[in-house]
Design an enzyme around this catalytic site. Structure first.
Site, PDB file in Angstrom:
ATOM      1  N   VAL A 115       0.406  -1.359  -0.097  1.00 51.31           N
ATOM      2  CA  VAL A 115      -0.104   0.244   0.204  1.00 51.31           C
ATOM      3  C   VAL A 115       0.803   0.948  -0.066  1.00 51.31           C
ATOM      4  CG1 VAL A 115      -0.279   0.374   2.588  1.00 51.31           C
ATOM      5  CG2 VAL A 115      -1.914   0.672   1.012  1.00 51.31           C
ATOM      6  N   PHE A 116       0.550   1.875  -0.601  1.00 50.99           N
ATOM      7  CA  PHE A 116       1.400   3.415  -0.815  1.00 50.99           C
ATOM      8  C   PHE A 116       0.876   4.662  -0.404  1.00 50.99           C
ATOM      9  CE2 PHE A 116       2.537   7.044  -3.237  1.00 50.99           C
ATOM     10  CZ  PHE A 116       4.160   7.167  -3.405  1.00 50.99           C
ATOM     11  N   GLY A 117       1.614   4.974   0.344  1.00 46.80           N
ATOM     12  CA  GLY A 117       1.294   6.121   1.052  1.00 46.80           C
ATOM     13  C   GLY A 117       2.037   6.954   1.336  1.00 46.80           C
ATOM     14  N   TYR A 118       0.876   8.574   0.617  1.00 46.51           N
ATOM     15  CA  TYR A 118       2.101   9.976   0.059  1.00 46.51           C
ATOM     16  C   TYR A 118       1.041  11.226   1.168  1.00 46.51           C
ATOM     17  CZ  TYR A 118      -3.200  10.925  -1.393  1.00 46.51           C
ATOM     18  OH  TYR A 118      -4.402  10.294  -1.445  1.00 46.51           O
ATOM     19  N   GLY A 119       0.426  11.081   2.085  1.00 50.00           N
ATOM     20  CA  GLY A 119      -0.178  11.859   2.661  1.00 50.00           C
ATOM     21  C   GLY A 119       0.150  10.876   4.175  1.00 50.00           C
ATOM     22  N   SER A 120      -1.023  10.948   5.695  1.00 43.66           N
ATOM     23  CA  SER A 120      -0.308  11.150   6.589  1.00 43.66           C
ATOM     24  C   SER A 120      -0.014   9.441   6.846  1.00 43.66           C
ATOM     25  CB  SER A 120      -1.990  11.853   7.492  1.00 43.66           C
ATOM     26  OG  SER A 120      -3.294  10.234   7.059  1.00 43.66           O
ATOM     27  N   GLU A 137      -9.505   5.501   5.751  1.00 42.19           N
ATOM     28  CA  GLU A 137     -10.021   6.541   4.369  1.00 42.19           C
ATOM     29  C   GLU A 137     -10.813   6.464   3.461  1.00 42.19           C
ATOM     30  OE1 GLU A 137      -7.172   8.135   3.308  1.00 42.19           O
ATOM     31  OE2 GLU A 137      -5.816   6.960   4.936  1.00 42.19           O
TER      32      GLU A 137
END
Length: 173
Positions: free
Chosen positions: A7-12, A83
């Site tokens: 899973v890709f996280g780009y914010g929090s 989310e």
């Protein structure tokens, strides 16, 4: 049988991984850019005064730096809840820092979701972020945490850094 996924996280998710993970690596997602264009009615704002959080928008010539987590499938129950405010799962191809391409999942808030705010003048977005608070805390804290995490990773993100600078200049009413 391996039931894990990336899973890709780009914010929090970069700086607040409140879920168990098996592996964590910086990663990039090509063709997308991080933007503070999603309204937050459930974390960094409230229904009548949403905050702004990041989503991804298509940008063919850009690459978004974030963090990839390899997680067991059961973690998606938690992530789907976290989310939920307009985000949808999308399947993507990620490039890990070791150069390996992997299939992954990312949560993106599409432009037709009920909470999408879209672009606005920088000063307007900065004021909204500086003045918004929700159940997860102040919106400005989200912005500052994200900017600091990106700096720690060596990321170049003019949108986030310009918004952070503008928000720090906002005077409270």
């Amino acid at each position: 049988m391996d039931t894990s996924s990336w899973v890709f996280g780009y914010g929090s998710l970069i700086w607040r991984a409140d879920f168990p993970w098996l592996e964590r690596q910086p990663a990039t997602l090509s063709g997308w850019a991080r933007r503070f264009w999603q309204g937050s009615h459930d974390h960094r704002g409230v229904a009548d005064a949403p905050g702004r959080v990041v989503t991804l928008v298509r940008a063919p010539d850009e690459t978004c730096l974030g963090v990839a987590y390899r997680v067991e499938s059961r973690v998606f129950d938690h992530l789907d809840q976290r989310e939920k405010n307009g985000y949808e799962r999308a399947e993507v191809s990620l490039t890990l820092t070791n150069g390996e391409d992997v299939d992954g999942v990312v949560y993106i808030a599409p432009i037709d979701n009920f909470a999408f705010l879209g672009d606005a003048p920088l000063a307007e977005m900065a004021r909204q972020i500086q003045n918004s608070t929700g159940p997860s805390g102040r919106n400005i804290d989200y912005l500052i945490e994200l900017a600091n995490a990106l700096r720690d990773m060596g990321a170049e993100d003019p949108h986030v850094f310009a918004l952070e600078a503008a928000a720090r200049e906002v005077r409270h009413p």
